[in-house]
Scaffold this active site. Structure first.
Site, short mmCIF file in Angstrom:
data_model
loop_
_atom_site.label_atom_id
_atom_site.label_comp_id
_atom_site.label_asym_id
_atom_site.label_seq_id
_atom_site.Cartn_x
_atom_site.Cartn_y
_atom_site.Cartn_z
CG HIS A 99 -4.73 -6.71 -0.73
ND1 HIS A 99 -5.97 -6.64 -0.04
CD2 HIS A 99 -4.96 -7.33 -1.66
CE1 HIS A 99 -6.82 -7.42 -0.69
NE2 HIS A 99 -6.18 -7.73 -1.72
CG ASN B 37 -3.48 -2.79 6.95
OD1 ASN B 37 -3.57 -2.14 5.92
ND2 ASN B 37 -4.63 -3.75 7.39
CG PHE C 23 -13.27 1.08 7.45
CD1 PHE C 23 -12.89 0.33 6.41
CD2 PHE C 23 -13.91 0.32 8.45
CE1 PHE C 23 -12.99 -0.79 6.12
CE2 PHE C 23 -14.09 -0.98 8.17
CZ PHE C 23 -13.51 -1.72 7.13
CB THR D 61 -7.27 -6.83 9.39
OG1 THR D 61 -7.80 -7.98 8.47
CG2 THR D 61 -7.85 -5.67 8.92
CE1 TYR E 274 -9.23 -3.60 0.79
CE2 TYR E 274 -8.65 -1.47 -0.24
CZ TYR E 274 -8.20 -2.76 0.36
OH TYR E 274 -6.87 -2.75 0.95
NE ARG F 62 -2.01 -6.11 6.97
CZ ARG F 62 -3.24 -6.84 6.43
NH1 ARG F 62 -3.77 -7.81 7.15
NH2 ARG F 62 -3.75 -6.25 5.40
CE LYS G 94 -3.79 -2.40 2.42
NZ LYS G 94 -4.81 -2.50 3.64
CD GLU H 39 -8.18 -9.23 -3.90
OE1 GLU H 39 -9.26 -9.29 -2.98
OE2 GLU H 39 -7.12 -9.73 -3.66
NE ARG I 89 -5.80 -12.60 4.69
CZ ARG I 89 -6.50 -11.38 4.59
NH1 ARG I 89 -6.46 -10.56 3.76
NH2 ARG I 89 -7.38 -11.22 5.70
#
Ligand code: DAT
Ligand code: MG
Length: 153
Positions: A119, A116, A61, A95, A53, A106, A13, A130, A89
């Site tokens: 993705h 964070n 948010f 998250t 998203y 993270r 990100k 995606e 993941r």
């Protein structure tokens, strides 16, 4: 059943890019043994990010999330390997970085849920959607890894 050719969409990100964490994050996926299939630095459009998203569109948010993701370039990638979606993941952590264990991306590298840094797709269906959203078929590079026989039996 999980396949060696399973693919996932991973994106660093804008905060991860600005904080010079691109190399650190790619290093972790490379060292694990996953194969890089596609990668680009891109300033994603708000339309693309809204679609990316879309499942979260009712969340309070959502607008801020799209704005944050649009605030600078992201490194979009496709990684391939056995169980890469689930393992990816696990490598990311939870998250919320507050819930992420040390050793995860993270858990080690960020503090707040709204920043964070990375993705990762959470299912086979979302990975396929995606990858198709972020990449054209020509951008997915077909090659054989010379390490293949040393990573898989
Ligand atoms: P993940 O990115 O772990 O798949 P998600 O898909 O539920 O998590 O949410 C997407 C992103 O939205 C997440 O990385 C950060 C942001 N987000 C999630 N929950 C949030 C919250 N409660 N407050 C602020 N941002 C949140
Ligand atoms: Mg998600």
């Amino acid at each position: 059943m999980a396949a060696i050719t399973e693919r996932t969409f991973i994106a660093i990100k804008p905060d991860g890019v600005q904080r010079r964490l691109v190399g650190e994050i790619i290093r972790r996926f490379e060292r694990k043994g996953f194969k890089l299939v596609a990668m680009k630095l891109t300033h994603a459009s708000e339309d693309l990010l809204r679609e990316h998203y879309i499942d979260l569109k009712e969340r309070p948010f959502y607008a801020g999330l799209v704005q944050y993701m649009h605030s600078g370039p992201v490194v979009a990638m496709v990684w391939e390997g056995l169980n890469v979606i689930k393992t990816g993941r696990v490598m990311l952590g939870e998250t919320n970085p507050m819930d992420s264990k040390p050793g995860t991306i993270r858990g080690d590298l960020c503090v707040q849920v709204g920043r964070n840094i990375i993705h990762g797709s959470d299912s086979l269906e979302s990975a396929e959607a995606e990858i198709n959203l972020w990449f054209t078929p020509e951008e997915l590079v077909d090659y054989r890894s010379c390490a293949h026989e040393w990573i898989y039996e």
